[in-house]
Design an enzyme around this catalytic site. Sequence first.
Site, PDB file in Angstrom:
ATOM      1  NE  ARG A 205      -3.936  -0.133   1.612  1.00  0.00           N
ATOM      2  CZ  ARG A 205      -4.953   0.445   2.261  1.00  0.00           C
ATOM      3  NH1 ARG A 205      -5.127   0.216   3.541  1.00  0.00           N
ATOM      4  NH2 ARG A 205      -5.790   1.248   1.626  1.00  0.00           N
TER       5      ARG A 205
ATOM      6  CD  GLN B  19     -11.907   1.769   6.417  1.00  0.00           C
ATOM      7  OE1 GLN B  19     -12.999   2.143   6.007  1.00  0.00           O
ATOM      8  NE2 GLN B  19     -10.827   1.749   5.661  1.00  0.00           N
TER       9      GLN B  19
ATOM     10  CG  ASP C 289      -3.493   7.393   4.978  1.00  0.00           C
ATOM     11  OD1 ASP C 289      -3.098   6.256   5.277  1.00  0.00           O
ATOM     12  OD2 ASP C 289      -4.650   7.787   5.179  1.00  0.00           O
TER      13      ASP C 289
ATOM     14  CG  ASN D 106      -6.948  10.927   5.774  1.00  0.00           C
ATOM     15  OD1 ASN D 106      -6.183  10.091   6.240  1.00  0.00           O
ATOM     16  ND2 ASN D 106      -8.119  11.177   6.321  1.00  0.00           N
ATOM     17  CE  LYS D 107     -12.019   5.004   3.061  1.00  0.00           C
ATOM     18  NZ  LYS D 107     -11.793   3.729   2.368  1.00  0.00           N
TER      19      LYS D 107
END
Length: 339
Positions: A91, A191, A232, A242-243
Amino acid sequence: MEPVLANSVRLAEDGVWILDRRNFPFERTWVRCATVADVAKAVEDMVTQSSGPYFAVLWGMVLAAREASGLAAADARAHVGRAGELLEATRRTNNHLRKAVAAVLAAVDAAGPVAGADLEAAALAGAVAGDERYRSRSRALGTATAALLPVDGCVLTHCWADLYLIETVAAAQRDGKRLRFICTETRPYLQGARLTAETLAEMGVDTTLITDGMGAAVLSSGDVDALVTAGDRVTMDGHVVNKVGTLGLAVAARAFDVPFHALVQAPDRLAPTAADVPIEYRSGEEVLSTLGRRTASERVRGLYPAFDVTPPRFVTSVVTDRGVFAPDRLADYYRGEQQ
């Protein structure tokens, strides 16, 4: 009691054990990874998420050293290096995996040409140091974040779990602050619903869940004091990666005068701009189901960029282990350091 997700990856004699977050909190099952390849697959398959992959990679590198126990020093070092490349490739958007690999390799190389038990001992020392460093930096980051939040207020989050969250809440509680949290569900893996909300509830925090589409409406209500997420990766020019979904919330927060604080231990000097960050695209099939149940017909296809990029104009501050920075002043983080 410490939240479960604070220690969800463990090294044992028979491999690396990873709490399966795909089923948490309904089931608390552990996946055993006997080899480096097993660890890489677990990370890629989302068995562990948030900061979990960082710890999985640390301990996975120790497994690599064990696997090389019968090799000569040069061949053993090559094996561990290849293992690091495999783990980093799982990832690529979050650069913590690269840092975990680097922490172990630095300790191995510092030990000199070693093999067998000496190689494993060096790898273990590097992994332990990387574990302790991540936790201490998360505590510093959490303390700095808590200082930005009101004594009695409401925080909106998006896919923000693990040590950054835990340390922020712990610091706020030590300061006597009474915070309420609103969590987005964070499709398609939920999540926010399963990990973030559960961790907050474990810590005794007033927690409310909303669907991903409700964020702008909640921000418009005037009840939210801050939008807070992890990052991230944060580029040197202030872009927050980020997400996916973070961008929409940040834009809405700016529209309704709600500050957006993005948390990262350090901005990435290897990413001067957003163009330097690879964005992971996962299989669109993952969007078509929720918790194992199909939510769209076979005639529909899905699209799943796992991350989005928020431009610095929508970011109020970037919170690091060295304090709070404006998104256009991130170079100050490294002021005085040798390049």
